[in-house]
Motif scaffolding. Structure first.
Motif, PDB file in Angstrom:
ATOM      1  N   ARG A   6    -105.118 -26.293   7.752  1.00  0.00           N
ATOM      2  CA  ARG A   6    -104.442 -25.210   7.026  1.00  0.00           C
ATOM      3  C   ARG A   6    -103.129 -25.721   6.424  1.00  0.00           C
ATOM      4  NH1 ARG A   6    -100.696 -21.327   8.346  1.00  0.00           N
ATOM      5  NH2 ARG A   6    -100.891 -19.324   7.231  1.00  0.00           N
ATOM      6  N   ASP A   7    -102.372 -26.530   7.190  1.00  0.00           N
ATOM      7  CA  ASP A   7    -101.109 -27.077   6.669  1.00  0.00           C
ATOM      8  C   ASP A   7    -101.365 -28.067   5.534  1.00  0.00           C
ATOM      9  OD1 ASP A   7     -99.691 -25.565   8.471  1.00  0.00           O
ATOM     10  OD2 ASP A   7     -99.593 -27.172   9.983  1.00  0.00           O
ATOM     11  N   ILE A   8    -102.467 -28.827   5.693  1.00  0.00           N
ATOM     12  CA  ILE A   8    -102.808 -29.786   4.632  1.00  0.00           C
ATOM     13  C   ILE A   8    -103.095 -29.055   3.328  1.00  0.00           C
ATOM     14  CG2 ILE A   8    -104.531 -31.467   3.886  1.00  0.00           C
ATOM     15  CD1 ILE A   8    -104.742 -32.365   6.808  1.00  0.00           C
ATOM     16  N   LYS A   9    -103.837 -27.966   3.446  1.00  0.00           N
ATOM     17  CA  LYS A   9    -104.143 -27.176   2.247  1.00  0.00           C
ATOM     18  C   LYS A   9    -102.872 -26.626   1.618  1.00  0.00           C
ATOM     19  CE  LYS A   9    -108.805 -25.755   3.558  1.00  0.00           C
ATOM     20  NZ  LYS A   9    -109.702 -24.602   3.880  1.00  0.00           N
ATOM     21  N   LEU A  10    -101.955 -26.161   2.487  1.00  0.00           N
ATOM     22  CA  LEU A  10    -100.701 -25.621   1.973  1.00  0.00           C
ATOM     23  C   LEU A  10     -99.877 -26.706   1.264  1.00  0.00           C
ATOM     24  CD1 LEU A  10     -99.623 -23.254   4.905  1.00  0.00           C
ATOM     25  CD2 LEU A  10    -100.399 -22.585   2.619  1.00  0.00           C
ATOM     26  N   LEU A  11     -99.881 -27.914   1.923  1.00  0.00           N
ATOM     27  CA  LEU A  11     -99.145 -29.016   1.305  1.00  0.00           C
ATOM     28  C   LEU A  11     -99.747 -29.421  -0.041  1.00  0.00           C
ATOM     29  CD1 LEU A  11     -98.467 -31.248   4.447  1.00  0.00           C
ATOM     30  CD2 LEU A  11     -96.773 -29.967   3.115  1.00  0.00           C
ATOM     31  N   LEU A  12    -101.091 -29.429  -0.089  1.00  0.00           N
ATOM     32  CA  LEU A  12    -101.762 -29.760  -1.345  1.00  0.00           C
ATOM     33  C   LEU A  12    -101.453 -28.725  -2.428  1.00  0.00           C
ATOM     34  CD1 LEU A  12    -105.221 -31.018  -0.046  1.00  0.00           C
ATOM     35  CD2 LEU A  12    -103.389 -32.387  -1.066  1.00  0.00           C
ATOM     36  N   ILE A  13    -101.458 -27.461  -2.018  1.00  0.00           N
ATOM     37  CA  ILE A  13    -101.133 -26.381  -2.960  1.00  0.00           C
ATOM     38  C   ILE A  13     -99.699 -26.521  -3.442  1.00  0.00           C
ATOM     39  CG2 ILE A  13    -100.799 -23.890  -3.175  1.00  0.00           C
ATOM     40  CD1 ILE A  13    -103.178 -23.567  -1.227  1.00  0.00           C
ATOM     41  N   LEU A  14     -98.777 -26.833  -2.520  1.00  0.00           N
ATOM     42  CA  LEU A  14     -97.374 -26.996  -2.874  1.00  0.00           C
ATOM     43  C   LEU A  14     -97.186 -28.189  -3.818  1.00  0.00           C
ATOM     44  CD1 LEU A  14     -94.427 -26.157  -2.477  1.00  0.00           C
ATOM     45  CD2 LEU A  14     -94.353 -27.615  -0.447  1.00  0.00           C
ATOM     46  N   ALA A  15     -97.880 -29.289  -3.492  1.00  0.00           N
ATOM     47  CA  ALA A  15     -97.798 -30.476  -4.346  1.00  0.00           C
ATOM     48  C   ALA A  15     -98.323 -30.169  -5.743  1.00  0.00           C
ATOM     49  CB  ALA A  15     -98.571 -31.629  -3.726  1.00  0.00           C
ATOM     50  N   GLY A  16     -99.444 -29.412  -5.768  1.00  0.00           N
ATOM     51  CA  GLY A  16     -99.993 -29.026  -7.069  1.00  0.00           C
ATOM     52  C   GLY A  16     -99.022 -28.168  -7.859  1.00  0.00           C
ATOM     53  N   LEU A  17     -98.371 -27.220  -7.152  1.00  0.00           N
ATOM     54  CA  LEU A  17     -97.396 -26.369  -7.834  1.00  0.00           C
ATOM     55  C   LEU A  17     -96.225 -27.179  -8.369  1.00  0.00           C
ATOM     56  CD1 LEU A  17     -97.312 -23.271  -5.444  1.00  0.00           C
ATOM     57  CD2 LEU A  17     -98.178 -23.330  -7.791  1.00  0.00           C
ATOM     58  N   LEU A  18     -95.756 -28.154  -7.569  1.00  0.00           N
ATOM     59  CA  LEU A  18     -94.644 -28.997  -8.011  1.00  0.00           C
ATOM     60  C   LEU A  18     -95.024 -29.817  -9.250  1.00  0.00           C
ATOM     61  CD1 LEU A  18     -93.288 -30.245  -4.552  1.00  0.00           C
ATOM     62  CD2 LEU A  18     -92.170 -28.630  -6.111  1.00  0.00           C
ATOM     63  N   ILE A  19     -96.230 -30.380  -9.190  1.00  0.00           N
ATOM     64  CA  ILE A  19     -96.706 -31.153 -10.348  1.00  0.00           C
ATOM     65  C   ILE A  19     -96.807 -30.266 -11.581  1.00  0.00           C
ATOM     66  CG2 ILE A  19     -98.652 -32.458 -11.285  1.00  0.00           C
ATOM     67  CD1 ILE A  19     -99.166 -33.455  -8.411  1.00  0.00           C
ATOM     68  N   PHE A  20     -97.354 -29.037 -11.359  1.00  0.00           N
ATOM     69  CA  PHE A  20     -97.505 -28.093 -12.465  1.00  0.00           C
ATOM     70  C   PHE A  20     -96.141 -27.722 -13.062  1.00  0.00           C
ATOM     71  CE2 PHE A  20     -97.434 -23.641 -13.811  1.00  0.00           C
ATOM     72  CZ  PHE A  20     -98.306 -23.683 -14.901  1.00  0.00           C
ATOM     73  N   LEU A  21     -95.177 -27.433 -12.150  1.00  0.00           N
ATOM     74  CA  LEU A  21     -93.846 -27.063 -12.615  1.00  0.00           C
ATOM     75  C   LEU A  21     -93.173 -28.223 -13.362  1.00  0.00           C
ATOM     76  CD1 LEU A  21     -92.536 -25.045  -9.518  1.00  0.00           C
ATOM     77  CD2 LEU A  21     -93.115 -24.131 -11.780  1.00  0.00           C
ATOM     78  N   LEU A  22     -93.375 -29.449 -12.834  1.00  0.00           N
ATOM     79  CA  LEU A  22     -92.801 -30.617 -13.480  1.00  0.00           C
ATOM     80  C   LEU A  22     -93.367 -30.800 -14.888  1.00  0.00           C
ATOM     81  CD1 LEU A  22     -91.025 -33.155 -13.307  1.00  0.00           C
ATOM     82  CD2 LEU A  22     -92.997 -34.340 -12.301  1.00  0.00           C
ATOM     83  N   LEU A  23     -94.715 -30.683 -14.980  1.00  0.00           N
ATOM     84  CA  LEU A  23     -95.359 -30.800 -16.293  1.00  0.00           C
ATOM     85  C   LEU A  23     -94.914 -29.672 -17.225  1.00  0.00           C
ATOM     86  CD1 LEU A  23     -98.983 -31.826 -15.238  1.00  0.00           C
ATOM     87  CD2 LEU A  23     -97.264 -33.279 -16.325  1.00  0.00           C
ATOM     88  N   TYR A  24     -94.797 -28.473 -16.647  1.00  0.00           N
ATOM     89  CA  TYR A  24     -94.426 -27.301 -17.452  1.00  0.00           C
ATOM     90  C   TYR A  24     -93.040 -27.484 -18.062  1.00  0.00           C
ATOM     91  CZ  TYR A  24     -92.877 -22.590 -18.628  1.00  0.00           C
ATOM     92  OH  TYR A  24     -92.373 -21.503 -19.273  1.00  0.00           O
ATOM     93  N   PHE A  25     -92.082 -27.836 -17.194  1.00  0.00           N
ATOM     94  CA  PHE A  25     -90.722 -27.984 -17.695  1.00  0.00           C
ATOM     95  C   PHE A  25     -90.589 -29.166 -18.657  1.00  0.00           C
ATOM     96  CE2 PHE A  25     -89.627 -25.389 -13.889  1.00  0.00           C
ATOM     97  CZ  PHE A  25     -88.955 -24.372 -14.546  1.00  0.00           C
ATOM     98  N   THR A  26     -91.375 -30.239 -18.370  1.00  0.00           N
ATOM     99  CA  THR A  26     -91.349 -31.383 -19.287  1.00  0.00           C
ATOM    100  C   THR A  26     -91.854 -30.981 -20.670  1.00  0.00           C
ATOM    101  OG1 THR A  26     -91.669 -32.921 -17.450  1.00  0.00           O
ATOM    102  CG2 THR A  26     -92.160 -33.731 -19.671  1.00  0.00           C
ATOM    103  N   MET A  27     -93.034 -30.297 -20.689  1.00  0.00           N
ATOM    104  CA  MET A  27     -93.618 -29.854 -21.950  1.00  0.00           C
ATOM    105  C   MET A  27     -92.757 -28.779 -22.596  1.00  0.00           C
ATOM    106  SD  MET A  27     -96.174 -31.809 -22.364  1.00  0.00           S
ATOM    107  CE  MET A  27     -96.947 -30.980 -23.749  1.00  0.00           C
ATOM    108  N   PHE A  28     -92.212 -27.870 -21.783  1.00  0.00           N
ATOM    109  CA  PHE A  28     -91.389 -26.790 -22.302  1.00  0.00           C
ATOM    110  C   PHE A  28     -90.150 -27.347 -23.023  1.00  0.00           C
ATOM    111  CE2 PHE A  28     -87.798 -23.896 -21.731  1.00  0.00           C
ATOM    112  CZ  PHE A  28     -88.268 -22.781 -22.421  1.00  0.00           C
TER     113      PHE A  28
END
Length: 218
Positions: A6-28
């Motif tokens: 369960r923690d691994i899934k949460l960490l993966l989700i968090l990592a995905g969100l961070l990557i998404f936010l990083l890409l979003y702000f970079t593109m934005f």
């Protein structure tokens, strides 16, 4: 330390969100900069657009102005023949002698001189064509005998000419024997030539043929 699934899934989700936010702000940020550049370009082009819109609204006026200018140029060119030969100038002076009543004594001709070269739209074969025009001046010095009324009529004749004609100078002397005047007229005429211009020689006065006395002494 054991990490649950369960923690691994949460960490993966968090990592995905961070990557998404990083890409979003970079593109934005990138597109925000592009947007700013576009807005700046639009701001710079807006005055040009306004000027073009104004010109378009006045297009009919501009076109009429161009047409009026072409008409004016064509009308002005009618005052300048394509060439002026010595014979043409002499016919002009003979007509002056006949209409004014003065008596020509002598005529000396100047060599034509180039005054100006310039491009212009001229009508040829019913179409406007760009041509390189050359403007020339040619002149004569005419000596004559005349009276004061004929002097005034002669000057008026020169300035009433359809072709551009200038009286450069007049020299007069009084003849005590005849009571008349001896005059010397320096006269200039102008012509404009270009490739395709049509030269029309002056119409020579009619001369009788087969006279018994060639020099009219009898």
């Amino acid at each position: 330390m054991k990490i649950s699934k369960r923690d691994i899934k949460l960490l993966l989700i968090l990592a995905g969100l961070l990557i998404f936010l990083l890409l979003y702000f970079t593109m934005f940020t990138h597109y925000q900069e592009k947007s700013a550049e576009v807005h700046t370009a639009i701001s710079e082009l807006e005055p040009q657009l306004a000027a073009l819109e104004e010109q378009y609204l006045n297009l009919a006026t501009y076109e009429q102005g161009i047409e009026d200018s072409r008409t004016a140029i064509a009308e002005q060119l009618t005052h300048y023949p394509a060439d002026i030969e010595n014979e043409d100038f002499l016919v002009y002076l003979l007509d002056m002698e006949k209409k004014v009543g003065l008596t020509m004594d002598s005529v000396s001709f100047d060599e034509p001189g180039l005054l100006l070269e310039f491009p212009c739209d001229v009508e040829q074969d019913g179409e406007l064509k760009r041509a390189d025009l050359s403007a020339y001046r040619t002149g004569v010095v005419m000596t004559c005998t005349l009276n004061y009324p004929q002097l005034k009529q002669g000057i008026q004749y020169l300035y009433d000419s359809r072709q551009r004609t200038a009286l450069d100078s007049v020299s007069l002397s009084y003849n005590a024997e005849t009571g008349g005047l001896s005059g010397s007229f320096s006269i200039s005429k102008y012509y404009i030539n270009w490739d395709g211009a049509v030269y029309e020689p002056a119409i020579m006065p009619k001369t009788s043929k087969g006279v018994s006395d060639l020099f009219g002494t009898t």
